[in-house]
Write a protein that holds these residues in place. Structure first.
Motif, short mmCIF file in Angstrom:
data_model
loop_
_atom_site.label_atom_id
_atom_site.label_comp_id
_atom_site.label_asym_id
_atom_site.label_seq_id
_atom_site.Cartn_x
_atom_site.Cartn_y
_atom_site.Cartn_z
N LYS A 1 4.46 110.00 43.29
CA LYS A 1 3.91 111.21 43.90
C LYS A 1 3.41 110.98 45.33
O LYS A 1 3.32 111.93 46.10
CB LYS A 1 2.79 111.80 43.04
CG LYS A 1 1.51 110.98 43.01
CD LYS A 1 0.42 111.76 42.27
CE LYS A 1 -0.93 111.07 42.39
NZ LYS A 1 -2.01 111.89 41.83
N ILE B 1 5.60 112.45 48.24
CA ILE B 1 5.48 113.84 48.69
C ILE B 1 4.35 113.95 49.71
O ILE B 1 4.42 114.75 50.65
CB ILE B 1 5.24 114.81 47.50
CG1 ILE B 1 5.40 116.27 47.95
CG2 ILE B 1 3.88 114.63 46.88
CD1 ILE B 1 6.78 116.67 48.31
N TYR C 1 5.23 123.35 51.26
CA TYR C 1 5.66 122.50 50.15
C TYR C 1 5.07 123.00 48.82
O TYR C 1 5.74 122.94 47.77
CB TYR C 1 5.22 121.05 50.40
CG TYR C 1 6.00 120.37 51.51
CD1 TYR C 1 7.26 119.83 51.27
CD2 TYR C 1 5.48 120.27 52.80
CE1 TYR C 1 7.98 119.21 52.28
CE2 TYR C 1 6.19 119.64 53.82
CZ TYR C 1 7.44 119.13 53.55
OH TYR C 1 8.16 118.51 54.56
N MET D 1 6.94 124.09 45.34
CA MET D 1 6.62 123.46 44.06
C MET D 1 6.21 124.50 43.01
O MET D 1 6.56 124.38 41.84
CB MET D 1 5.48 122.44 44.25
CG MET D 1 5.85 121.24 45.10
SD MET D 1 7.26 120.32 44.46
CE MET D 1 8.48 120.69 45.72
N TYR E 1 6.56 119.31 39.58
CA TYR E 1 5.67 120.34 40.13
C TYR E 1 4.21 119.92 39.98
O TYR E 1 3.41 120.02 40.91
CB TYR E 1 5.92 121.67 39.43
CG TYR E 1 4.68 122.51 39.22
CD1 TYR E 1 4.05 123.16 40.29
CD2 TYR E 1 4.11 122.64 37.94
CE1 TYR E 1 2.90 123.91 40.09
CE2 TYR E 1 2.97 123.39 37.74
CZ TYR E 1 2.36 124.03 38.81
OH TYR E 1 1.23 124.75 38.62
N SER F 1 3.21 116.99 42.31
CA SER F 1 3.20 117.43 43.71
C SER F 1 2.02 118.35 44.00
O SER F 1 1.37 118.24 45.04
CB SER F 1 4.51 118.15 44.04
OG SER F 1 5.62 117.30 43.85
#
Length: 485
Positions: A70, A73, A90, A94, A127, A130
């Motif tokens: 992670k 990201i 972003y 997501m 998802y 992030s």
């Protein structure tokens, strides 16, 4: 108490805006709620698709992979803004992915096969990891405006809501997934319905983001800066005396040794002990809240204790408490007059306390070892590596279950797997030399991981983001920018 809470909210509302305060709590409330999706995934895979425990364990491990990476990201969002914004574009993307994925997990017509369900589960976890990473970025950026409290207030509400979400929504999921009339005791339609309800969270987050303020950045997209950050990260991780590399080796080793047996445990508890998903959710909620007890015990009694001693002792205790599952399988607890549910409450709570005690030295060392100007990136990279240890344990658990020939209807070798896991867990103390012989009050300085080799020192120096502010802005880099992950 109520007046204090009102004053706290008023102060943070004036400083950060109500939307930022709500976002900090809402994201982690959703993360706690997503915890039970793991259980619903198991129910559907076991009693809907009749998959082997090893296949389910592998699917869960694959689904959790985004948590191991992670920090990527965070690096991308910090160095490659979209339309002048680092975070919100972003997060919008997501949220859209998360809404579709969770919706798919709740629709039998969309995920009627195990493969499509696993893909939806993977996207949902992407998802979740992030959203967690990007929300932390906004929290830290807003906390920089508060010289008195920094990010403490926002992070406190985040962790509080995580606990609330895990306990409350876990109980809701357990209630929906229980069907005392069916042979298995599991309501698959209820498990699917829980997933559908969880689709509200990414949708709500999408709407909330319109009210969250994010300042436009002067940074232009820069692959050069991104490359420099990756170089500094790599040099810091793998330079002599290899303190970080030794920690990584310990995490991977212990993760593999404490391999996951969550699927056969679920089957045994549901089928052999006839304990409903709702009762299991109460046990899980108690275990979840026991994490806080582990943190309290560490800070109250073990801050001055050597990390090696804490790791070694907790590793042995984790192996010992793991044998309580063996006692349960052999039904020795009944012979002693202890019923299954109280026994599970106690063993689950103690296991979580020991697990948190075992994790605390790494969390402390991770904060101490972060080099200047890349604290957030380095810390998040270490957390990702920690998650990789768990993922390795799930893959090893899958292999063990497959080697013992476990199926959804036959887990007769479950007791042998428990003994193997306990033995491997205790055996890890033979590698305790990998851990630095220090403690929380005697910090492992970040200077100890700076490169000493002349070539590596030159590379590390070249990748530093120091210099004149105006020149940095021209190159697409802000002086106070630190990648947040």
């Amino acid at each position: 108490m109520i007046k204090g809470a009102i004053d706290w909210f008023r102060r943070n509302n004036e400083l950060h805006g109500w939307a930022m305060v709500v976002l900090a709590g809402y994201t982690y409330l959703a993360q706690g709620g997503r915890g039970y999706i793991d259980s619903s995934f198991k129910w559907i895979s076991i009693y809907g698709f009749a998959l082997k425990p090893s296949d389910i364990e592998s699917a869960i491990a694959i689904g959790k992979l985004p948590w191991s990476f992670k920090f990527v990201i965070g690096l991308i969002s910090d160095n490659l803004p979209i339309m002048g914004y680092n975070v919100k574009p972003y997060m919008f993307l997501m949220c859209a992915l998360g809404f579709v994925a969770v919706l798919m997990m709740g629709m039998p017509s969309w995920t009627g096969e195990s493969g499509t369900l696993t893909v939806a589960y993977l996207v949902m976890q992407f998802y979740g990891s992030s959203a967690d990473c990007l929300t932390d970025a906004l929290v830290i950026k807003n906390g920089q405006n508060d010289e008195e409290d920094s990010t403490s207030s926002l992070q406190s509400i985040s962790w509080f809501m995580l606990g609330i979400g895990g306990a409350v929504f876990g109980l809701l999921g357990g209630w929906l997934s229980t069907d005392n009339e069916s042979e298995s005791g599991v309501n698959l339609s209820g498990a699917r319905l829980y997933n559908l309800l969880m689709a509200v969270f990414p949708l709500g987050l999408f709407v909330l983001l319109f009210f969250v303020k994010e300042e436009k950045t002067k940074i232009r997209p820069s692959f050069k800066v991104l490359g420099q950050q990756l170089i500094r990260l790599g040099v810091a991780l793998f330079s002599p005396p290899f303190i970080v590399l030794r920690l990584i080796a310990w995490l991977i080793l212990t993760g593999a040794a404490r391999f996951s047996l969550s699927v056969p445990s679920t089957i045994f508890t549901t089928t052999n002990l006839d304990i409903s998903p709702f009762t299991q959710s109460w046990i899980d909620a108690c275990s979840y809240l026991s994490l806080s007890a582990g943190v309290f015990v560490y800070y109250r009694f073990f801050r001055h204790t050597s990390f090696r001693y804490i790791y070694g002792a907790s590793q042995i205790l984790i192996g010992a408490f793991g044998l309580m599952d063996y006692v349960l399988v052999k039904r020795w607890n009944v012979q002693l007059g202890i019923s299954d549910v109280p026994f599970l409450f106690f063993s689950g709570a103690m296991a979580e306390v020991m697990d948190r005690l075992n994790a605390m030295p790494f969390l402390v060392m991770a904060g101490q070892l972060c080099p200047p100007n890349m604290e957030a990136t380095f810390f998040s990279a270490l957390m990702s590596i920690s998650n990789q240890g768990t993922t390795v344990g799930q893959f090893v658990g899958s292999a063990v279950q497959k080697s013992y020939g476990m199926t959804a209807k036959d887990i007769s070798n479950y007791d042998q797997a428990i003994l193997l896991k306990a033995g491997c867990t205790v055996a890890c103390v033979l590698f305790i030399f990998l851990i630095p012989d220090t403690n929380a009050m005697n910090p492992t300085n970040a200077e100890s991981i700076k490169p000493t080799n002349p070539t590596l020192k030159a590379l590390f120096k070249w990748a530093e983001l120091d210099g004149d502010d105006e020149k940095k802005i021209e190159e697409g880099v802000k002086s106070d920018t630190k990648p947040i992950a």
